[in-house]
Motif scaffolding. Sequence first.
Motif, PDB file in Angstrom:
ATOM      1  N   ASP A  18       0.845  -1.193   0.000  1.00 43.77           N
ATOM      2  CA  ASP A  18       0.000   0.000   0.000  1.00 43.77           C
ATOM      3  C   ASP A  18       0.880   1.243   0.000  1.00 43.77           C
ATOM      4  N   THR A 112      -3.324  -6.200  -2.365  1.00 43.40           N
ATOM      5  CA  THR A 112      -3.196  -4.790  -2.721  1.00 43.40           C
ATOM      6  C   THR A 112      -4.592  -4.185  -2.809  1.00 43.40           C
ATOM      7  N   ASP A 113      -4.619  -2.855  -2.862  1.00 44.74           N
ATOM      8  CA  ASP A 113      -5.917  -2.248  -3.134  1.00 44.74           C
ATOM      9  C   ASP A 113      -6.153  -2.305  -4.639  1.00 44.74           C
ATOM     10  N   GLY A 114      -7.297  -1.855  -5.068  1.00 43.29           N
ATOM     11  CA  GLY A 114      -7.670  -1.977  -6.472  1.00 43.29           C
ATOM     12  C   GLY A 114      -7.305  -0.784  -7.323  1.00 43.29           C
ATOM     13  N   SER A 116      -6.056   1.243 -10.075  1.00 35.26           N
ATOM     14  CA  SER A 116      -5.699   0.764 -11.402  1.00 35.26           C
ATOM     15  C   SER A 116      -4.289   1.171 -11.829  1.00 35.26           C
ATOM     16  N   TYR A 119      -1.695  -1.122  -9.303  1.00 29.96           N
ATOM     17  CA  TYR A 119      -1.709  -2.569  -9.173  1.00 29.96           C
ATOM     18  C   TYR A 119      -2.619  -3.307 -10.154  1.00 29.96           C
ATOM     19  N   LYS A 120      -3.489  -2.605 -10.875  1.00 32.58           N
ATOM     20  CA  LYS A 120      -4.546  -3.318 -11.574  1.00 32.58           C
ATOM     21  C   LYS A 120      -4.665  -3.008 -13.068  1.00 32.58           C
ATOM     22  N   ARG A 142      -2.177 -12.669  -6.739  1.00 33.90           N
ATOM     23  CA  ARG A 142      -2.496 -11.290  -6.350  1.00 33.90           C
ATOM     24  C   ARG A 142      -3.973 -11.210  -5.985  1.00 33.90           C
ATOM     25  N   ASN A 143      -4.227 -10.627  -4.832  1.00 28.18           N
ATOM     26  CA  ASN A 143      -5.577 -10.448  -4.321  1.00 28.18           C
ATOM     27  C   ASN A 143      -5.853  -8.961  -4.188  1.00 28.18           C
ATOM     28  N   TYR A 144      -7.064  -8.559  -4.535  1.00 20.54           N
ATOM     29  CA  TYR A 144      -7.429  -7.145  -4.475  1.00 20.54           C
ATOM     30  C   TYR A 144      -8.496  -6.909  -3.423  1.00 20.54           C
ATOM     31  N   THR A 147     -10.474  -0.270  -3.190  1.00 21.50           N
ATOM     32  CA  THR A 147      -9.590   0.874  -3.046  1.00 21.50           C
ATOM     33  C   THR A 147     -10.047   1.765  -1.901  1.00 21.50           C
TER      34      THR A 147
END
Length: 170
Positions: A18, A112-114, A116, A119-120, A142-144, A147
């Motif tokens: 984060d 991680t947070d989402g 974009s 991480y996304k 990887r897991n989201y 956000t």
Amino acid sequence: MKSLVENLPIGHCVTVHDFSESYKCNEQNEIQSSYFQKLQVSLHVTILHRHSVLEYDGKDSTAEEPNIVTEQFFVISPDQKHDHHYTHCVQNLVSEYLKSINCEISVMHEFTDGCSSQYKSRHCMGDVSYSCSDFGYAKILRNYVETSHERGPQDAAGVIRYMQLFVVHM
């Protein structure tokens, strides 16, 4: 995640990535011209859950007697972009750290947070697809989380670390 950390298989590692906020660096007795040119730094926090390593931690972890170590990993940088290049660099630093302490990881679980851009995005997915060959893992999961909704130790660690830096440099 809690269940995964409590039952972490040997050779697995869990990271929570984060960004903390971007912080301005102030001098206590600054001259007038430096008032308009504040250096800002980004603080990226990684909470790392891994099995202990005998040579580094003084205690070994086995399947019969697991000993999970939780560490805080901070990256402080003047890079303000908070993009996938930055996060890939952080992941590389984490990988190098694990190798330096002889902690052999085959499976990396990332939370991680989402966001974009961090991480996304398609670029991030490209980085993830090359991460196994870049970092030497057999698998990366990887897991989201939503956000700005996951609150945990990574948020508190970022604020506390910033306060420690602030106090040290005053």
